[in-house]
Structures are given as C-alpha cells and as structure tokens.
Design a protein around this motif. Sequence first.
Motif, PDB file in Angstrom:
ATOM      1  N   PHE A  27       0.854  -1.192   0.000  1.00 18.57           N
ATOM      2  CA  PHE A  27       0.000   0.000   0.000  1.00 18.57           C
ATOM      3  C   PHE A  27       0.887   1.238   0.000  1.00 18.57           C
ATOM      4  O   PHE A  27       1.776   1.366   0.868  1.00 18.57           O
ATOM      5  N   GLU A  30      -2.181   5.479  -0.741  1.00 19.78           N
ATOM      6  CA  GLU A  30      -3.413   5.818  -1.452  1.00 19.78           C
ATOM      7  C   GLU A  30      -4.100   4.597  -2.041  1.00 19.78           C
ATOM      8  O   GLU A  30      -5.320   4.507  -2.055  1.00 19.78           O
ATOM      9  N   LYS A  31      -3.297   3.655  -2.495  1.00 18.53           N
ATOM     10  CA  LYS A  31      -3.884   2.482  -3.160  1.00 18.53           C
ATOM     11  C   LYS A  31      -2.976   1.265  -3.000  1.00 18.53           C
ATOM     12  O   LYS A  31      -1.785   1.390  -2.659  1.00 18.53           O
TER      13      LYS A  31
END
Length: 455
Positions: A27, A30-31
């Motif tokens: 991770f 943010e994503k």
Amino acid sequence: MYAVVDIETTGGYASANGITEICIHLFDGEKVVDTFQSLVNPCQPIPRYIQAMTGITDEMVEAAPKFEEVAEEVYSFLKDRVFVAHNVNFDHSFIKAHLQAAGYDLQVKKLCTVRLSRKIIPGHASYSLGKLCDALEIRITGRHRAGGDATATAILFGMLMQKDKEFILKSLGRNSKENVLPPNVPKEHFDQLPYTPGVYYFHNEKGKIIYVGKAKNIRYRVNSHFSNNSASRQRQNFLKHTYAISFKSCGTELMAQILESTEIKKLWPMFNYSQKSAENMYGIFMYEDRNGYHRLAIERNKKQLRPVYTFHYLTEGHAILRKLIKDHQLCPKLCFIQTSGECEGMREHYCHGACEHAEDALAYNARVSSAIGSLSGIQASYMIIDQGLGSSEKSCILVWDGKFYGMGYLPTDITVMNAESLKDLITPYKENLFIRNLVASYAERYPDKVKYFEV
C-alpha cells in the motif's frame, strides 16, 4: 511503502501453531499496488472451531504450499516495508517466527490499526475489525479470511492516513511505544509507570485484574512484556486481553515480591500460574505417650493442633529432626525416625534407653523441652529496615515468632523499641510459605539491615 497483512492460523500463539492463510497488500498510502495471497499447509490439524470460523478446512490446505515454500516471497514483500495489521503484534509474531524457522530474519517497523483507530477516531463502542468496519461502512468481503480482512484493513488504514498522517508518522518514531503496547491499552497508562520497585497489574476489558507482576523497575519490566518478539502463549494472552495497566510502588524489591505474592493469593489472576499451587505445609508436633514420654513426630499441619516448628518439604523436616535427635540425645524410635530393629541411638550411644524404659521419663522429657526450645532461635522476631518511598521515610518488614507479620513505612526519625509497638505502625499481611522463606533468606543475606527483638 506499507505492507498491510492478515493471516489465519490454527491457534493463538506462534510457538505451537501454524499459519493456514496469508495475504499481504503493498500500500503506497493511497492504493494497493501489489498483492501476495496464498493458503498455507500448517502441517497440523486445524481445530474444528477455527474451521467453522474461517471456513478453511484440512482438505483445503492439504495441497497448499508449506510456509517454508513461500517464505522467500513473503520476506521479499515485507522487507524494508512498514508492517501494518489490525492487532499487529499477533500477525507479526507468527510471520516473524515462521520466517525465522525458514532462515529469514525479519526486522521491520510496525503499525497497529487498532491502536491508531483508538487515537485518531476515538469513541467507537468496539475496535474489532468487523464492528469497526461496520461503523465506518467499510464492506468486508470474506470475513475471517486473510484476503478479505487484509483488504478491509488497507481501506481502514487509508482512512486513518487521511485523517491524521502526522500521528501515524510519529508512531513510527524510534521512541514511540505505539507499535509494542497491547492494542487496547492507552499509551497514557504506560507513560505513568514509574522507574521504581513495585507491583503492576494487567486488567481485562471489564477492569478485572488478570495478571500481577513484581519489578525492580516497573516501567522497564512492563515494557519487556511487550517489546520482545516472543511467540509464547503468555505474550499473546497479554496482547489480546490487556486493556489497562495499573501499579503500586514499593520502597524495595523485597517488598514488591511480598506484595506480588499476597496479591496473587488474594486475587487469583487468570494468567498467573506460579504460587497458585496448594501449600503442603508440614510440622513437628510434640505429644505425650501413655508411658509419660514426650514424643516428636512429623505430620501435615492441622488447624486444631499447634506444631513446634513448620516447614515446606518433608526432607527439610527430617533433616531438622535428625539434628535435634543428635544434638539433644533423643531416641530415634520415640521420634519416629526409626520404626523397627535395634535402636540406632543406643548402638551409637546417644540414646539413653528411653525406648526400652531404661531412662526416666522426666529426664528424657527435659531434653525434649530443650530441643524444642532450641527451635525458637530459628523462629526469631525481627524487623528489616531499608529504604522507603522517599527520603523522609524508611521501609520496615516485621517477622514475629518466625512468621512474616506485615510491612509498611516509618518516619526516618522514629525509634522503635519493641515489636508490639511496631505492629501498630505497619500493615498486616497474610503470610504464606513463599513469603516466609523469602524474608528469612533476605535477612540471612543482609544481616546489617536486621534488628532482632525478644519475644
């Protein structure tokens, strides 16, 4: 980069249990940018209640790789990343132990989303992953499966970063305790711990004391329970069940040991295993037989009878009684040390024939009384004076007639002349054999701290 991790296991602690499933999301804040996920053969049966909870059966993992077969890939995903999990010390302890067994040494920083959530989004009724995600409307697809729980944890962690990234970065600092304390214990509880001798208490969610410990330095000792990477059952129990920490300072380590023992006997905490066994106390008893001779015998202590001396182990009692026989020329038969055959005492010329009525009972009984009287030297009355909680006081431990009576603190300028007056100045405690032997041993090692009284 963060590695958001979730595992499923066969039990609650790594030293005796295996991993059945693992999921790691890389991770970036943010994503999720990469994922490793696999069932794992734990090489041991999965308990039925865990099968029911996770849905992972023995048949499902039978053909799955063993952990050592995926260890290299797991290590590559975790190396040089921040290890993030919900109750991070549980997942980390399993993975670190299994990687170590496969030849990899995992050294990473950790973040616990339970602790972060309690700090950043306080006020929730529960911080379990399922209930917290329900409250935050985070959907978990596959609860109690590594993939579903890891995905939910990643979403939760992203929300926490958006709300307070500064606290998360602070938690990664070298001196932060956020990554080692139990997930449910406020950091303030640790911050208030003193660097003094004393007793500390771990409390569960309802406030009940579940463990009592003693320490020469309370803060260091409590920290040691959580800062190590032990895979033991005890550490995992502490991490899972401890919700609060309290303490009582003591003037000396000896007082802390005494207080710990009395608290364990009184509170019977669920995670204290030592000092809980029943005390098989024995005693030397004196009675008069039908021929008028006073006899000494070793028996278990009885509430209705008063022994002339008590001890913990039978071997200790036999050694004391044999010494009394030799020192005071008593008969081994009348003391039940010898049960048959020719009297050893007569053969070795220290028994004067009481066993054959060749010695008058009055003369023999006088030596028995002398032998009993010699035991009073062992059962002395004294106080141990040592440092107090502050410079204006001193600590005091009172032993009365060989038994621990109590302890407390006295002004440094007070002069105690007798034990009776001292009893009014200290707190009585219930004695047990552990404390009695502890205090006696201490008095023998540090005679300069001991002041004897006449009983």
